[in-house]
Design an enzyme around this catalytic site. Structure first.
Site, PDB file in Angstrom:
ATOM      1  N   LYS A 138       5.814   1.712  -7.451  1.00  0.00           N
ATOM      2  CA  LYS A 138       6.443   0.383  -7.557  1.00  0.00           C
ATOM      3  C   LYS A 138       5.600  -0.604  -8.359  1.00  0.00           C
ATOM      4  O   LYS A 138       6.150  -1.454  -9.045  1.00  0.00           O
ATOM      5  CB  LYS A 138       6.815  -0.177  -6.182  1.00  0.00           C
ATOM      6  CG  LYS A 138       5.664  -0.727  -5.396  1.00  0.00           C
ATOM      7  CD  LYS A 138       6.117  -1.273  -4.060  1.00  0.00           C
ATOM      8  CE  LYS A 138       4.963  -1.406  -3.097  1.00  0.00           C
ATOM      9  NZ  LYS A 138       3.797  -2.167  -3.552  1.00  0.00           N
ATOM     10  N   ARG A 161       6.805  -8.007   3.364  1.00  0.00           N
ATOM     11  CA  ARG A 161       6.433  -6.687   3.815  1.00  0.00           C
ATOM     12  C   ARG A 161       6.775  -6.471   5.290  1.00  0.00           C
ATOM     13  O   ARG A 161       6.521  -5.409   5.840  1.00  0.00           O
ATOM     14  CB  ARG A 161       4.927  -6.564   3.646  1.00  0.00           C
ATOM     15  CG  ARG A 161       4.417  -5.244   3.174  1.00  0.00           C
ATOM     16  CD  ARG A 161       2.910  -5.438   3.040  1.00  0.00           C
ATOM     17  NE  ARG A 161       2.201  -4.298   2.608  1.00  0.00           N
ATOM     18  CZ  ARG A 161       1.980  -3.980   1.337  1.00  0.00           C
ATOM     19  NH1 ARG A 161       2.482  -4.679   0.369  1.00  0.00           N
ATOM     20  NH2 ARG A 161       1.259  -2.936   1.057  1.00  0.00           N
ATOM     21  N   ARG A 173      -4.463   9.386  -6.931  1.00  0.00           N
ATOM     22  CA  ARG A 173      -4.931   8.069  -7.354  1.00  0.00           C
ATOM     23  C   ARG A 173      -6.315   7.759  -6.772  1.00  0.00           C
ATOM     24  O   ARG A 173      -7.131   7.103  -7.402  1.00  0.00           O
ATOM     25  CB  ARG A 173      -3.929   6.993  -6.908  1.00  0.00           C
ATOM     26  CG  ARG A 173      -4.267   5.608  -7.428  1.00  0.00           C
ATOM     27  CD  ARG A 173      -3.188   4.603  -7.093  1.00  0.00           C
ATOM     28  NE  ARG A 173      -3.292   4.144  -5.725  1.00  0.00           N
ATOM     29  CZ  ARG A 173      -2.427   3.324  -5.136  1.00  0.00           C
ATOM     30  NH1 ARG A 173      -1.366   2.903  -5.799  1.00  0.00           N
ATOM     31  NH2 ARG A 173      -2.589   2.939  -3.895  1.00  0.00           N
ATOM     32  N   ARG A 222      -9.831   3.379  -5.277  1.00  0.00           N
ATOM     33  CA  ARG A 222      -9.499   2.227  -4.428  1.00  0.00           C
ATOM     34  C   ARG A 222     -10.027   2.471  -3.026  1.00  0.00           C
ATOM     35  O   ARG A 222      -9.830   3.542  -2.462  1.00  0.00           O
ATOM     36  CB  ARG A 222      -7.971   2.034  -4.406  1.00  0.00           C
ATOM     37  CG  ARG A 222      -7.532   0.803  -5.156  1.00  0.00           C
ATOM     38  CD  ARG A 222      -6.040   0.695  -5.212  1.00  0.00           C
ATOM     39  NE  ARG A 222      -5.418   0.390  -3.931  1.00  0.00           N
ATOM     40  CZ  ARG A 222      -4.169  -0.012  -3.814  1.00  0.00           C
ATOM     41  NH1 ARG A 222      -3.426  -0.183  -4.882  1.00  0.00           N
ATOM     42  NH2 ARG A 222      -3.666  -0.256  -2.634  1.00  0.00           N
ATOM     43  N   ARG A 249      -1.403   2.917   6.215  1.00  0.00           N
ATOM     44  CA  ARG A 249      -0.531   2.106   5.358  1.00  0.00           C
ATOM     45  C   ARG A 249       0.890   2.661   5.333  1.00  0.00           C
ATOM     46  O   ARG A 249       1.867   1.908   5.364  1.00  0.00           O
ATOM     47  CB  ARG A 249      -1.123   2.025   3.944  1.00  0.00           C
ATOM     48  CG  ARG A 249      -2.312   1.058   3.888  1.00  0.00           C
ATOM     49  CD  ARG A 249      -3.272   1.338   2.755  1.00  0.00           C
ATOM     50  NE  ARG A 249      -2.638   1.324   1.459  1.00  0.00           N
ATOM     51  CZ  ARG A 249      -2.955   2.155   0.458  1.00  0.00           C
ATOM     52  NH1 ARG A 249      -3.858   3.087   0.630  1.00  0.00           N
ATOM     53  NH2 ARG A 249      -2.347   2.053  -0.690  1.00  0.00           N
TER      54      ARG A 249
HETATM   55  P1  ADP Z   1       0.041  -0.531  -1.216  1.00  0.00           P
HETATM   56  O1  ADP Z   1       1.484  -0.873  -1.315  1.00  0.00           O
HETATM   57  O2  ADP Z   1      -0.329   0.723  -1.959  1.00  0.00           O
HETATM   58  O3  ADP Z   1      -0.491  -0.535   0.180  1.00  0.00           O
HETATM   59  P2  ADP Z   1      -0.667  -3.211  -2.142  1.00  0.00           P
HETATM   60  O4  ADP Z   1      -1.448  -3.501  -3.358  1.00  0.00           O
HETATM   61  O5  ADP Z   1       0.745  -3.661  -2.107  1.00  0.00           O
HETATM   62  O6  ADP Z   1      -0.798  -1.633  -1.988  1.00  0.00           O
HETATM   63  O7  ADP Z   1      -1.401  -3.815  -0.867  1.00  0.00           O
HETATM   64  C1  ADP Z   1      -2.763  -3.532  -0.574  1.00  0.00           C
HETATM   65  C2  ADP Z   1      -3.170  -4.204   0.740  1.00  0.00           C
HETATM   66  O8  ADP Z   1      -3.075  -5.633   0.610  1.00  0.00           O
HETATM   67  C3  ADP Z   1      -2.282  -3.881   1.947  1.00  0.00           C
HETATM   68  O9  ADP Z   1      -2.640  -2.664   2.591  1.00  0.00           O
HETATM   69  C4  ADP Z   1      -2.528  -5.111   2.837  1.00  0.00           C
HETATM   70  O10 ADP Z   1      -3.766  -5.020   3.493  1.00  0.00           O
HETATM   71  C5  ADP Z   1      -2.604  -6.240   1.816  1.00  0.00           C
HETATM   72  N1  ADP Z   1      -1.274  -6.828   1.553  1.00  0.00           N
HETATM   73  C6  ADP Z   1      -0.582  -6.772   0.378  1.00  0.00           C
HETATM   74  N2  ADP Z   1       0.587  -7.419   0.491  1.00  0.00           N
HETATM   75  C7  ADP Z   1       0.660  -7.899   1.752  1.00  0.00           C
HETATM   76  C8  ADP Z   1       1.626  -8.632   2.483  1.00  0.00           C
HETATM   77  N3  ADP Z   1       2.785  -9.010   1.940  1.00  0.00           N
HETATM   78  N4  ADP Z   1       1.351  -8.941   3.774  1.00  0.00           N
HETATM   79  C9  ADP Z   1       0.200  -8.578   4.346  1.00  0.00           C
HETATM   80  N5  ADP Z   1      -0.757  -7.871   3.727  1.00  0.00           N
HETATM   81  C10 ADP Z   1      -0.537  -7.526   2.437  1.00  0.00           C
END
Ligand code: ADP
Length: 200
Positions: A17, A92, A131, A137, A148
């Site tokens: 995404k 989310r 990845r 990461r 996650r």
């Molecule tokens: P992924 O979808 O692979 O987990 P993201 O880059 O979207 O990666 O998010 C990485 C981390 O950032 C999440 O695991 C969380 O800790 C935090 N995060 C991102 N977006 C949100 C959100 N909308 N609400 C709460 N935490 C978030």
């Protein structure tokens, strides 16, 4: 006048995404608002926000809604997001869906489309593991990936029901080449009357 595109892309970790979000935003001439990117940049720079969220992100947990929603409201209030944006990684959970609706309602706006990128769980685990080797990461360890994905299934997937009821979800098959998937998404958005910048 072309309609501004206010988009959300949703999909499990490893669905691609982030990559597709950037491509679609480019096509529609709108900024990407990725909460994950904002948090990672702050952690990297050691800002007060970064220090606050570092441990949460490394555990794969969610940053508290109030903080996350405030960051998104600030970002969406900037000029470049006035006539469209693509949200990646926010909302989310259902609390964030409510926060976003309140904010957008206040501006007389709403989301035009929600792109649901579908990939089977085994495929997303495969991609994430790859990845982890390529990008290093810190939240791509096996244990944190499992956390996650579990949060995605219990907290994030239910937000799609809300948007499905509004009739704005486009389910897209996330298996195929990057270009094929981008084309599928563009076709779905164009079918909603959302025009690409190039075509405007
Ligand atoms: P992924 O979808 O692979 O987990 P993201 O880059 O979207 O990666 O998010 C990485 C981390 O950032 C999440 O695991 C969380 O800790 C935090 N995060 C991102 N977006 C949100 C959100 N909308 N609400 C709460 N935490 C978030």
């Amino acid at each position: 006048m072309t309609r501004p595109a206010r988009l959300l892309i949703v999909g499990p970790q490893g669905s691609g995404k982030g990559t597709q979000g950037v491509r679609i935003a480019e096509e529609f001439g709108i900024p990407v608002v990725s909460t994950g990117d904002v948090f990672r940049a702050n952690v990297k720079d050691g800002t007060p926000l970064g220090l606050q969220v570092k441990a949460i992100i490394e555990a794969g947990d969610l940053v508290p809604d109030a903080l996350t929603s405030e960051i998104v409201r600030d970002r969406l209030s900037q000029d470049d997001a006035a006539s469209g944006f693509l949200l990646d990684g926010y909302p989310r959970n259902l609390g964030q869906v409510g926060d976003l609706a309140t904010f957008l309602d206040g501006r007389g706006e709403g989301l035009d489309a929600v792109i649901e990128l579908q990939v089977p769980r085994a495929e997303s685990i495969d991609r994430l593991t790859r990845r982890a080797f390529e990008q290093g990461r810190t939240d791509d360890t096996e244990e944190v990936i499992a956390n996650r994905l579990a949060i995605y299934e219990t907290e994030t997937a239910p937000i799609l029901d809300v948007y499905r009821e509004q009739g704005i979800v486009d389910a897209i098959d996330g298996i195929g080449s990057l270009d094929e998937i981008t084309d599928r998404i563009i076709a779905a958005l164009e079918a909603r009357g959302l025009a690409r910048r190039a075509a405007a």
